[in-house]
Design a protein around this motif. Structure first.
Motif, PDB file in Angstrom:
ATOM      1  N   THR A  97       0.847  -1.190   0.000  1.00 50.93           N
ATOM      2  CA  THR A  97       0.000   0.000   0.000  1.00 50.93           C
ATOM      3  C   THR A  97       0.882   1.238   0.000  1.00 50.93           C
ATOM      4  O   THR A  97       2.077   1.165   0.295  1.00 50.93           O
ATOM      5  CB  THR A  97      -0.957   0.014   1.208  1.00 50.93           C
ATOM      6  OG1 THR A  97      -1.879   1.109   1.058  1.00 50.93           O
ATOM      7  CG2 THR A  97      -0.215   0.171   2.527  1.00 50.93           C
ATOM      8  N   GLY A  98       0.288   2.367  -0.318  1.00 44.44           N
ATOM      9  CA  GLY A  98       1.009   3.639  -0.377  1.00 44.44           C
ATOM     10  C   GLY A  98       0.533   4.429  -1.577  1.00 44.44           C
ATOM     11  O   GLY A  98       0.254   3.862  -2.634  1.00 44.44           O
ATOM     12  N   HIS A 122       5.231   8.077  -2.978  1.00 47.12           N
ATOM     13  CA  HIS A 122       4.681   7.056  -2.083  1.00 47.12           C
ATOM     14  C   HIS A 122       4.383   5.749  -2.809  1.00 47.12           C
ATOM     15  O   HIS A 122       3.707   4.876  -2.265  1.00 47.12           O
ATOM     16  CB  HIS A 122       3.413   7.578  -1.397  1.00 47.12           C
ATOM     17  CG  HIS A 122       3.696   8.580  -0.323  1.00 47.12           C
ATOM     18  ND1 HIS A 122       3.164   9.851  -0.331  1.00 47.12           N
ATOM     19  CD2 HIS A 122       4.472   8.507   0.780  1.00 47.12           C
ATOM     20  CE1 HIS A 122       3.596  10.514   0.733  1.00 47.12           C
ATOM     21  NE2 HIS A 122       4.389   9.717   1.422  1.00 47.12           N
ATOM     22  N   ASN A 168       7.588   0.809  -3.641  1.00 44.44           N
ATOM     23  CA  ASN A 168       6.800  -0.399  -3.921  1.00 44.44           C
ATOM     24  C   ASN A 168       7.082  -0.919  -5.327  1.00 44.44           C
ATOM     25  O   ASN A 168       7.160  -2.131  -5.546  1.00 44.44           O
ATOM     26  CB  ASN A 168       5.304  -0.110  -3.762  1.00 44.44           C
ATOM     27  CG  ASN A 168       4.915   0.130  -2.318  1.00 44.44           C
ATOM     28  OD1 ASN A 168       5.605  -0.296  -1.400  1.00 44.44           O
ATOM     29  ND2 ASN A 168       3.819   0.828  -2.104  1.00 44.44           N
ATOM     30  N   SER A 182       3.936  -1.072   3.677  1.00 46.43           N
ATOM     31  CA  SER A 182       3.383   0.255   3.406  1.00 46.43           C
ATOM     32  C   SER A 182       4.482   1.253   3.087  1.00 46.43           C
ATOM     33  O   SER A 182       5.487   1.337   3.799  1.00 46.43           O
ATOM     34  CB  SER A 182       2.604   0.752   4.630  1.00 46.43           C
ATOM     35  OG  SER A 182       2.330   2.131   4.519  1.00 46.43           O
ATOM     36  N   SER A 211      -2.424   4.808   3.245  1.00 49.64           N
ATOM     37  CA  SER A 211      -1.864   3.677   3.986  1.00 49.64           C
ATOM     38  C   SER A 211      -2.476   3.492   5.373  1.00 49.64           C
ATOM     39  O   SER A 211      -2.471   2.383   5.908  1.00 49.64           O
ATOM     40  CB  SER A 211      -0.344   3.837   4.122  1.00 49.64           C
ATOM     41  OG  SER A 211      -0.017   4.925   4.976  1.00 49.64           O
ATOM     42  N   THR A 221       6.610  -0.661   7.428  1.00 48.77           N
ATOM     43  CA  THR A 221       6.413   0.581   6.687  1.00 48.77           C
ATOM     44  C   THR A 221       7.763   1.191   6.358  1.00 48.77           C
ATOM     45  O   THR A 221       8.794   0.797   6.923  1.00 48.77           O
ATOM     46  CB  THR A 221       5.536   1.574   7.479  1.00 48.77           C
ATOM     47  OG1 THR A 221       5.172   2.666   6.640  1.00 48.77           O
ATOM     48  CG2 THR A 221       6.256   2.101   8.705  1.00 48.77           C
ATOM     49  N   SER A 252       0.519   5.681  12.194  1.00 48.87           N
ATOM     50  CA  SER A 252       0.582   4.225  12.023  1.00 48.87           C
ATOM     51  C   SER A 252       1.601   3.554  12.932  1.00 48.87           C
ATOM     52  O   SER A 252       1.555   2.326  13.111  1.00 48.87           O
ATOM     53  CB  SER A 252       0.937   3.902  10.565  1.00 48.87           C
ATOM     54  OG  SER A 252       0.031   4.493   9.676  1.00 48.87           O
TER      55      SER A 252
END
Length: 355
Positions: A8-9, A15, A19, A99, A105, A121, A135
């Motif tokens: 996720t992100g 962001h 990933n 993340s 996120s 993360t 988070s």
């Protein structure tokens, strides 16, 4: 049994890029890979280009530090996103969630925690962003790009890994870049990037200085969404809203770069040994993270920095000339940076936490 990971992100390209660097490795090793992002964010556009990754969209709300009427509505969207994430993860049953941060996120991390799925993360900037701060209690590890970031985090959760750079950026082809832009090799290339959302102030300053700059450089100007000025048609000046597949070629072609000071972008330029002029977002427009990133790079001798408040036609052209004249000094400093092991470190951490 086949292992599975959820990424996720989103909210900006910064962001998503980490990933994008990690996903191919897990696909190659036979993991099931899924992505949870917003309905209309840039992450959906970028991830949809990857084969073998199933994308789930959820409701999201932006975490703002300023007054906006959407601040009243967005908490309800976040709650809805948490329930959506919970159901997606409950059905998917991943072994681990990774993340990259951004406001999308937060619901995913909370939905993962409710399903007792471990979360790691990544914090690119020198100081943690608001999404990562919220988070923090719900994640196992926070991978950091700057060693100084550990001072701002729980020492038990912080893990300094260095900068993660996409493999494909290292394999760009300058010749393809020249061909794509119809440029010549005999004249240096200036690459201008204002971030995935663009920068009106940088765009205006560049265009105000265009005639003078074009006397010395060919220019690739990545303007951001809606930032292209179709009325400008000058030889040696190419405008794009955003570049995806051709970006590695453009970066290899460039002699020097003007950029915002988002961590992912500046470490990519560092890995390619590209002298930089960084124009960080001002404190009025951000939490000041880009200013700290830029100061750290300037202290290391990798770049020049021009604060947005000081940006003008004269200051821009003067600093660009200084940067290009002394480019070998910056390149020599960047050669001392050792950052190739970050990707393998993060992959190892993810596998160690997978249930």
């Amino acid at each position: 049994m086949k292992k599975k990971i959820v990424f996720t992100g989103g909210g900006s390209a910064g962001h998503v890029t980490v990933n994008l660097a990690l996903i191919p490795h897990f696909l190659h090793e036979g993991w099931g890979v899924e992505y949870i992002g917003s309905e209309n964010g840039i992450e959906r556009e970028l991830i949809s280009k990857l084969k073998g990754v199933h994308y789930h969209s959820i409701k999201t709300g932006k975490l703002r530090r300023y007054f906006d009427w959407n601040n009243v509505k967005d908490p309800f969207r976040v709650v809805q996103g948490i329930f959506q994430s919970f159901r997606i993860i409950q059905k998917s049953k991943p072994n681990v969630v990774f993340s990259k941060g951004g406001f999308v996120s937060v619901p995913v991390i909370l939905g993962s925690k409710l399903n007792q799925i471990p979360v790691l993360t990544h914090e690119s900037d020198l100081t943690p962003g608001l999404a990562n701060k919220i988070s923090m209690p719900f994640v196992k590890k926070v991978c950091t790009t700057f060693p100084e970031t550990e001072k701002h985090l729980s020492s038990k959760k912080a893990e300094y890994v260095g900068a993660i750079v996409r493999d494909e950026l290292r394999h760009g082809n300058a010749t393809k870049g020249y061909t794509y832009c119809n440029f010549i090799r005999e004249k240096p290339v200036l690459l201008i990037m204002g971030g995935s959302m663009g920068s009106q102030k940088i765009n205006k300053s560049v265009r105000d200085s265009l005639d003078e700059l074009l006397s010395n450089f060919q220019i690739v100007h990545i303007c951001g969404k809606g930032g292209v000025d179709s009325s400008i048609k000058k030889r040696g000046y190419k405008q794009f809203e955003y570049i995806n597949e051709q970006l590695p070629d453009m970066m290899h072609m460039a002699d020097i770069v003007i950029s915002r000071a988002g961590s992912n972008a500046i470490f990519e330029f560092l890995s390619l040994k590209k002298p930089m002029l960084l124009i960080p977002l001002s404190k009025e427009a951000s939490r000041g993270d880009q200013i700290l990133n830029a100061e750290s790079f300037k202290k290391a001798g990798y770049c020049e920095v021009l604060q947005e408040e000081e940006l003008s036609k004269d200051s821009l052209t003067k600093t660009i000339k200084h940067l290009y004249k002394n480019k070998e000094n910056y390149i020599n400093k960047m050669k001392t940076y050792q950052g190739e092991k970050a990707l393998s470190k993060v992959i190892k951490l993810i596998k160690n936490e997978a249930i």
